[in-house]
Write a protein that holds these residues in place. Structure first.
Motif, PDB file in Angstrom:
ATOM      1  N   ASP A 359     -51.489   8.932 -39.907  1.00 56.36           N
ATOM      2  CA  ASP A 359     -50.661  10.127 -39.814  1.00 56.36           C
ATOM      3  C   ASP A 359     -49.724  10.271 -41.006  1.00 56.36           C
ATOM      4  O   ASP A 359     -48.890  11.181 -41.038  1.00 56.36           O
ATOM      5  N   GLY A 360     -49.840   9.393 -42.004  1.00 54.14           N
ATOM      6  CA  GLY A 360     -49.007   9.480 -43.189  1.00 54.14           C
ATOM      7  C   GLY A 360     -47.744   8.646 -43.140  1.00 54.14           C
ATOM      8  O   GLY A 360     -47.063   8.500 -44.160  1.00 54.14           O
ATOM      9  N   SER A 361     -47.405   8.119 -41.972  1.00 52.01           N
ATOM     10  CA  SER A 361     -46.217   7.270 -41.860  1.00 52.01           C
ATOM     11  C   SER A 361     -46.489   5.899 -42.460  1.00 52.01           C
ATOM     12  O   SER A 361     -47.638   5.531 -42.714  1.00 52.01           O
ATOM     13  N   LEU A 362     -45.400   5.145 -42.681  1.00 52.90           N
ATOM     14  CA  LEU A 362     -45.513   3.837 -43.304  1.00 52.90           C
ATOM     15  C   LEU A 362     -45.376   2.730 -42.266  1.00 52.90           C
ATOM     16  O   LEU A 362     -44.645   2.875 -41.287  1.00 52.90           O
ATOM     17  N   ARG A 363     -46.076   1.641 -42.506  1.00 59.62           N
ATOM     18  CA  ARG A 363     -45.989   0.468 -41.643  1.00 59.62           C
ATOM     19  C   ARG A 363     -45.563  -0.729 -42.491  1.00 59.62           C
ATOM     20  O   ARG A 363     -46.115  -0.963 -43.573  1.00 59.62           O
ATOM     21  N   PHE A 364     -44.571  -1.487 -42.009  1.00 62.03           N
ATOM     22  CA  PHE A 364     -44.045  -2.625 -42.760  1.00 62.03           C
ATOM     23  C   PHE A 364     -44.428  -3.922 -42.067  1.00 62.03           C
ATOM     24  O   PHE A 364     -44.107  -4.137 -40.900  1.00 62.03           O
ATOM     25  N   ASP A 365     -45.119  -4.801 -42.811  1.00 63.11           N
ATOM     26  CA  ASP A 365     -45.539  -6.109 -42.313  1.00 63.11           C
ATOM     27  C   ASP A 365     -44.577  -7.151 -42.880  1.00 63.11           C
ATOM     28  O   ASP A 365     -44.672  -7.516 -44.060  1.00 63.11           O
ATOM     29  N   ALA A 366     -43.645  -7.627 -42.049  1.00 66.68           N
ATOM     30  CA  ALA A 366     -42.617  -8.555 -42.514  1.00 66.68           C
ATOM     31  C   ALA A 366     -43.212  -9.871 -42.998  1.00 66.68           C
ATOM     32  O   ALA A 366     -42.747 -10.441 -43.994  1.00 66.68           O
ATOM     33  N   ASP A 367     -44.238 -10.371 -42.331  1.00 67.08           N
ATOM     34  CA  ASP A 367     -44.849 -11.640 -42.741  1.00 67.08           C
ATOM     35  C   ASP A 367     -45.497 -11.512 -44.115  1.00 67.08           C
ATOM     36  O   ASP A 367     -45.351 -12.398 -44.970  1.00 67.08           O
ATOM     37  N   ALA A 368     -46.223 -10.416 -44.334  1.00 66.39           N
ATOM     38  CA  ALA A 368     -46.853 -10.198 -45.633  1.00 66.39           C
ATOM     39  C   ALA A 368     -45.797 -10.046 -46.720  1.00 66.39           C
ATOM     40  O   ALA A 368     -45.973 -10.514 -47.853  1.00 66.39           O
ATOM     41  N   PHE A 369     -44.691  -9.395 -46.364  1.00 65.35           N
ATOM     42  CA  PHE A 369     -43.605  -9.242 -47.337  1.00 65.35           C
ATOM     43  C   PHE A 369     -43.021 -10.592 -47.734  1.00 65.35           C
ATOM     44  O   PHE A 369     -42.806 -10.861 -48.918  1.00 65.35           O
ATOM     45  N   GLN A 370     -42.743 -11.452 -46.759  1.00 67.95           N
ATOM     46  CA  GLN A 370     -42.152 -12.748 -47.056  1.00 67.95           C
ATOM     47  C   GLN A 370     -43.062 -13.581 -47.948  1.00 67.95           C
ATOM     48  O   GLN A 370     -42.600 -14.266 -48.867  1.00 67.95           O
ATOM     49  N   THR A 371     -44.360 -13.512 -47.705  1.00 67.01           N
ATOM     50  CA  THR A 371     -45.310 -14.251 -48.539  1.00 67.01           C
ATOM     51  C   THR A 371     -45.286 -13.733 -49.972  1.00 67.01           C
ATOM     52  O   THR A 371     -45.219 -14.516 -50.940  1.00 67.01           O
ATOM     53  N   ALA A 372     -45.333 -12.417 -50.121  1.00 67.38           N
ATOM     54  CA  ALA A 372     -45.336 -11.823 -51.457  1.00 67.38           C
ATOM     55  C   ALA A 372     -44.011 -12.069 -52.174  1.00 67.38           C
ATOM     56  O   ALA A 372     -43.988 -12.364 -53.373  1.00 67.38           O
ATOM     57  N   PHE A 373     -42.897 -11.986 -51.433  1.00 59.41           N
ATOM     58  CA  PHE A 373     -41.577 -12.164 -52.033  1.00 59.41           C
ATOM     59  C   PHE A 373     -41.402 -13.597 -52.528  1.00 59.41           C
ATOM     60  O   PHE A 373     -40.796 -13.838 -53.584  1.00 59.41           O
ATOM     61  N   ALA A 374     -41.933 -14.549 -51.780  1.00 58.20           N
ATOM     62  CA  ALA A 374     -41.821 -15.951 -52.183  1.00 58.20           C
ATOM     63  C   ALA A 374     -42.648 -16.234 -53.426  1.00 58.20           C
ATOM     64  O   ALA A 374     -42.237 -17.011 -54.298  1.00 58.20           O
ATOM     65  N   GLU A 375     -43.817 -15.589 -53.540  1.00 58.03           N
ATOM     66  CA  GLU A 375     -44.711 -15.863 -54.659  1.00 58.03           C
ATOM     67  C   GLU A 375     -44.342 -15.046 -55.901  1.00 58.03           C
ATOM     68  O   GLU A 375     -44.411 -15.555 -57.023  1.00 58.03           O
ATOM     69  N   GLN A 376     -43.970 -13.780 -55.717  1.00 54.37           N
ATOM     70  CA  GLN A 376     -43.665 -12.900 -56.844  1.00 54.37           C
ATOM     71  C   GLN A 376     -42.430 -12.052 -56.540  1.00 54.37           C
ATOM     72  O   GLN A 376     -42.535 -10.867 -56.218  1.00 54.37           O
ATOM     73  N   PRO A 377     -41.247 -12.632 -56.650  1.00 55.63           N
ATOM     74  CA  PRO A 377     -40.036 -11.854 -56.355  1.00 55.63           C
ATOM     75  C   PRO A 377     -39.834 -10.673 -57.296  1.00 55.63           C
ATOM     76  O   PRO A 377     -39.137  -9.719 -56.951  1.00 55.63           O
TER      77      PRO A 377
END
Length: 551
Positions: A359-377
């Motif tokens: 429907d065009g809205s956004l979905r935020f995956d906190a676990d995926a974010f934490q993994t990406a943030f730890a590897e590539q801040p």
């Protein structure tokens, strides 16, 4: 109940309700146009109200972006109040802890020429040459009588004319970059000329004097042999240990020890201080969550207001409004667009756990974010902060660019002979710099405001500018919310349409009055004619009746 006008014809006069008939005819003439104008005004009021909702949501989103960009995820701390640390380039900073001890601050040289009777005491004529450099003692001696000129700080000269005063000399000395001079009242009936250099051992001063008349007295300012008799404080470098390694710098503002950070020294430390860099994952996740929530609220509102119903349900209040539909499309495009200029590869919001629903809205995956943030801040930094970088050593980039400046990689070219340089083909202004480096400011073109600092050996380099998602979003919102922005212009257009419809209603009011007068005049004339005809008919009927009576 409808009036049967035909049956009323047999009554006195025409038998018609002239007032009611006139009203009905006037309404038949003007009612359709009045209804259309009132409908347009009502629709305009709805549109203006809906635009107010858009404005309010845009302001909320803008405020949210401001909050998350000001909430620093990268923490830079120092365990000593004498040593402050500031992040200058997030891309170069990594989670780390460094032990730094300040053994000595950089100091200015302070010189005092004393024993003058007044600030306007006259001086002898001559020339004073000011050299910058380092005073040092010969081997085996303690008094600094040797001087080595600093090649990066050229000498300056001032002429002392006949009748010049001590205050005139102070003013002339202060006009030399790197020198501050003032006349001080000692409070004991004498005056002194105080002269101060810039911090750093290499900024010490040496005065050479040439008298117009030998022995006239100006030579008292000469320090070519030694300045020991007039020096109150020697110029010194800052001395520090970094993880046990001793280093020195000519300033208390140091930006080349810790990558991506600057140090400010305000005193010495009693022991080693710890300078630490860390990234707060909880703050980062909260920032992303907040941004996604406000983006969803904005996308939802724009979607509802511009909905074009096809199943018999009601359309949105701004369905068909090209301006609002255009902003909705532009917002969606910004969210999905790659962020260039932040490194060798573009950055996508999806790399930080944000995906788009059907429907065009956004979905935020906190676990995926934490993994990406730890590897590539650095991915997170690309969302919330503009970046200025270069992959080449010896090149630093900064600046203040306009909202239309594009992201990407651009070529820096410098002529090794003339020193002239271009960035992205645009000419630059060469600015003075320290430590042999050169600085170039772009004055025109799409990168106007970009500042490139290079080491002497650099003639070709790549410079990068990466506009953050937050910056792009703010640009869209500011363009919509400005006093003469898109929303205000659309409101002005709608209000102009309302004024036009109100003018139509006013003209209909005038028309109704004129029609009413015309119809009433016409019906009055008709009534008079009918009355005369009926009177004549009555006379004839009576006359005929009289004839029959005679028979």
């Amino acid at each position: 109940m409808a009036v049967d006008y035909l049956n009323a014809l047999g009554a006195s006069g025409s038998g018609l309700n002239i007032r009611q008939l006139t009203t009905s005819l006037v309404e038949a003439d003007t009612a359709p146009r009045r209804a259309a104008a009132e409908k347009r005004i009502e629709a305009a009021d709805v549109s203006i109200s809906a635009l107010g909702k858009v404005r309010a949501q845009f302001e909320t989103l803008s405020g949210a972006i401001g909050v998350v960009t000001q909430s620093s995820v990268l923490k830079a701390t120092s365990s000593s109040s004498a040593l402050a640390v500031t992040v200058t380039d997030k891309a170069l900073v990594s989670d780390s802890a460094t032990s730094i001890e300040v053994l000595q601050m950089a100091q200015r040289q302070v010189i005092e020429f004393s024993g003058f009777t007044a600030a306007d005491a006259p001086l002898a004529a001559g020339r004073i040459t000011v050299d910058f450099g380092v005073w040092y003692a010969p081997e085996g001696e303690e008094v600094a009588t040797n001087f080595a000129a600093n090649p990066d700080l050229p000498a300056s000269s001032i002429d002392v004319g006949d009748g010049a005063t001590l205050q005139d000399l102070a003013t002339a000395l202060s006009s030399i970059p790197g020198v501050t001079a003032r006349v001080l009242d000692k409070g004991d009936g004498t005056f002194s000329l105080g002269v101060i250099s810039e911090p750093g051992a290499g900024s010490a001063l040496r005065f050479g004097v040439t008298e117009t008349v030998s022995g006239s007295g100006l030579a008292r300012f000469d320090t070519t042999a030694s300045n020991a008799d007039v020096e109150i404080q020697a110029a010194t470098d800052a001395v520090l240990t970094v993880d046990g390694i001793t280093v020195s710098r000519g300033s208390n503002e140091i930006d080349d020890l810790l990558p991506g950070a600057s140090l400010t020294i305000s005193g010495t430390t009693s022991d080693a201080a710890t300078v630490r860099f860390s990234r707060d994952t909880e703050t980062a996740e909260a920032a992303m969550t907040y941004l996604v929530e406000e983006l969803n609220a904005t996308l939802s509102l724009l979607g509802q207001l511009t909905l074009r119903a096809t199943d018999g349900s009601d359309s949105g209040d701004l369905a068909g409004d090209r301006m609002v539909e255009g902003m909705r499309r532009e917002l969606a495009a910004l969210i999905s667009r790659p962020l260039n200029g932040h490194g060798e590869k573009p950055v996508y919001l999806s790399q930080l756990g944000v995906s788009t629903n059907r429907d065009g809205s956004l979905r935020f995956d906190a676990d995926a974010f934490q993994t990406a943030f730890a590897e590539q801040p650095a991915l997170f930094d690309a969302i919330f902060a503009n970046s200025f970088t270069s992959p080449q050593a010896g090149v630093s980039v900064t600046g203040v660019l306009s909202g239309s400046a594009p992201s990407g990689e651009f070529a820096f070219r410098r002529d090794a002979v003339t020193g002239e340089a271009t960035v992205d083909g645009a000419a630059t202004l060469a600015l003075p710099a320290e430590d042999g480096r050169s600085r170039y400011l772009v004055l025109s073109g799409r990168l106007s405001g970009l500042l490139v600092t290079v080491e002497p050996e650099v003639t070709d380099a790549t410079v990068r500018f990466g506009r953050s998602l937050a910056s792009s979003l703010q640009g869209l919102l500011e363009g919509a919310l400005a006093t003469n922005g898109a929303i205000s212009e659309r409101e002005t257009q709608i209000k102009a349409g309302v004024e036009a419809q109100n003018a139509i209603l006013e003209s209909l009011d005038t028309r109704e009055g004129k029609l009413e007068q015309r119809y009433l005049a016409q019906f009055t004339a008709m009534e008079q004619a009918v009355s005369r005809m009926k009177s004549t008919g009555t006379y004839l009927e009576n006359l005929i009746a009289a004839w029959h009576a005679d028979d």
